[in-house]
Design a protein around this motif. Sequence first.
Motif, mmCIF file in Angstrom:
data_model
loop_
_atom_site.group_PDB
_atom_site.id
_atom_site.type_symbol
_atom_site.label_atom_id
_atom_site.label_comp_id
_atom_site.label_asym_id
_atom_site.label_seq_id
_atom_site.Cartn_x
_atom_site.Cartn_y
_atom_site.Cartn_z
ATOM 1 N N SER A 110 39.330 34.925 48.399
ATOM 2 C CA SER A 110 38.467 35.662 48.765
ATOM 3 C C SER A 110 38.846 36.774 49.878
ATOM 4 O O SER A 110 38.248 37.978 49.976
ATOM 5 N N SER A 111 39.994 36.406 50.661
ATOM 6 C CA SER A 111 40.590 37.185 51.695
ATOM 7 C C SER A 111 41.043 38.552 51.060
ATOM 8 O O SER A 111 41.044 39.525 51.721
ATOM 9 N N TYR A 112 41.268 38.575 49.670
ATOM 10 C CA TYR A 112 41.643 39.671 49.004
ATOM 11 C C TYR A 112 40.734 40.875 49.076
ATOM 12 O O TYR A 112 41.101 42.112 49.047
ATOM 13 N N PHE A 113 39.488 40.449 49.449
ATOM 14 C CA PHE A 113 38.394 41.653 49.647
ATOM 15 C C PHE A 113 38.048 41.973 50.997
ATOM 16 O O PHE A 113 37.323 42.773 51.366
ATOM 17 N N GLN A 134 30.728 38.255 51.725
ATOM 18 C CA GLN A 134 30.344 38.681 52.867
ATOM 19 C C GLN A 134 31.527 39.346 53.913
ATOM 20 O O GLN A 134 31.291 40.165 54.818
ATOM 21 N N ASN A 135 32.564 39.382 53.252
ATOM 22 C CA ASN A 135 33.862 39.792 54.075
ATOM 23 C C ASN A 135 34.199 41.356 53.661
ATOM 24 O O ASN A 135 35.152 41.774 54.118
ATOM 25 N N VAL A 290 30.453 35.060 38.311
ATOM 26 C CA VAL A 290 31.188 35.304 37.203
ATOM 27 C C VAL A 290 31.888 36.549 37.346
ATOM 28 O O VAL A 290 33.136 36.829 37.154
ATOM 29 N N TRP A 291 31.255 37.480 38.040
ATOM 30 C CA TRP A 291 31.863 38.877 38.294
ATOM 31 C C TRP A 291 32.859 38.767 39.293
ATOM 32 O O TRP A 291 33.955 39.263 38.859
ATOM 33 N N PHE A 292 32.746 38.337 40.244
ATOM 34 C CA PHE A 292 33.980 38.058 41.376
ATOM 35 C C PHE A 292 35.057 36.931 40.668
ATOM 36 O O PHE A 292 36.216 37.165 41.257
ATOM 37 N N ASP A 293 34.802 36.057 39.937
ATOM 38 C CA ASP A 293 35.806 35.219 39.407
ATOM 39 C C ASP A 293 36.611 36.183 38.175
ATOM 40 O O ASP A 293 37.885 35.889 38.248
ATOM 41 N N TYR A 294 36.015 37.215 37.813
ATOM 42 C CA TYR A 294 36.684 38.063 37.040
ATOM 43 C C TYR A 294 37.487 38.986 37.903
ATOM 44 O O TYR A 294 38.803 39.272 37.572
ATOM 45 N N LEU A 295 37.133 39.585 38.860
ATOM 46 C CA LEU A 295 37.833 40.399 39.811
ATOM 47 C C LEU A 295 38.885 39.567 40.365
ATOM 48 O O LEU A 295 40.136 40.196 40.630
ATOM 49 N N LYS A 296 38.795 38.458 40.597
ATOM 50 C CA LYS A 296 39.872 37.642 41.475
ATOM 51 C C LYS A 296 41.135 37.408 40.420
ATOM 52 O O LYS A 296 42.191 37.199 40.893
#
Length: 302
Positions: A110-113, A134-135, A290-296
């Motif tokens: 998640s720190s990637y964002f 939230q980051n 699901v969306w953020f799993d894809y982006l990661k």
Amino acid sequence: MAKKREVFVNRDRKKPSAVTAALVIVVISALIAFTGAYAWQTLSGDQAKLEAKQSNQPSSSSSSAVSSSSQPSSTEEIASSKPEETSSEPESVPELDSSVMVPESERVNSSYFDDAMFVGDSITNGILSYQIMQNTTVISHTGINPDTIRYKKVYRDSSGELVTILDAMKAYPDKEKIYIMLGSNGLAWIEQELFIEYYEEFLRDVMAQHPNATIYIQSILPVTKAKSDSDAAYANSKIDKYNADILALTEKLGLHYLNVAEAFKDANGALPNEASPNDGMHFTSKYYQVWFDYLKTHTVQG
């Protein structure tokens, strides 16, 4: 003489009978006409009242009411101004050039964002509503599209002033990643060629404003099969056509295309019904994961 007088008297008595009958017929005819006119007026009035009542009822397809446990408030603006679609024939799905899409990559955390900025409409706004990441920074507005995002003042900045999305982005010059998702609104009423023209103008402005950022252009997401089948303006076959043009535009500008739609499509090529039980477009918090799993798992490496 008496006999002749009797005949004369009898003739005088018959004349009032004929007049009376005529008057009775006239009166009955008038009553029938009056009763028919009254009944017609009453029915017409009742019909007018019914039509007025129906015209004042809100359309269920454009309701802004949202379940408190499912999805953010969101109905898209200007939906009532979209043109009618005259054809319900199934359209062919264009082939997307996978060579210009961001391929699957090693998963990031998640720190990637931390240094990312998400830009878009109410779907992007759901990141805030559900507090998914939230980051990261989110600059969005319900109802925005590739046209209005360029000039409409909808975002309240830190000073409380309403500014355009583009002006709001200026406050974050150091963002290294920008994720843009637009189109769920505009595809219903902006002609495809103009849609891409507006989108290109906006993207060129973003590129000039953030020359060093990695800019990801995300596909328009599918809608449920029920919505696609019932509303040709939002048909998934139409969404696929717009996405094909967005992909070509991304390649033209040298940006990065994320085919997020593939993570949301079920066997019918649609958003699962369980994902959007309310309006067929906006989805629950589970599908934000699901969306953020894809982006990661789809990032530009190196």
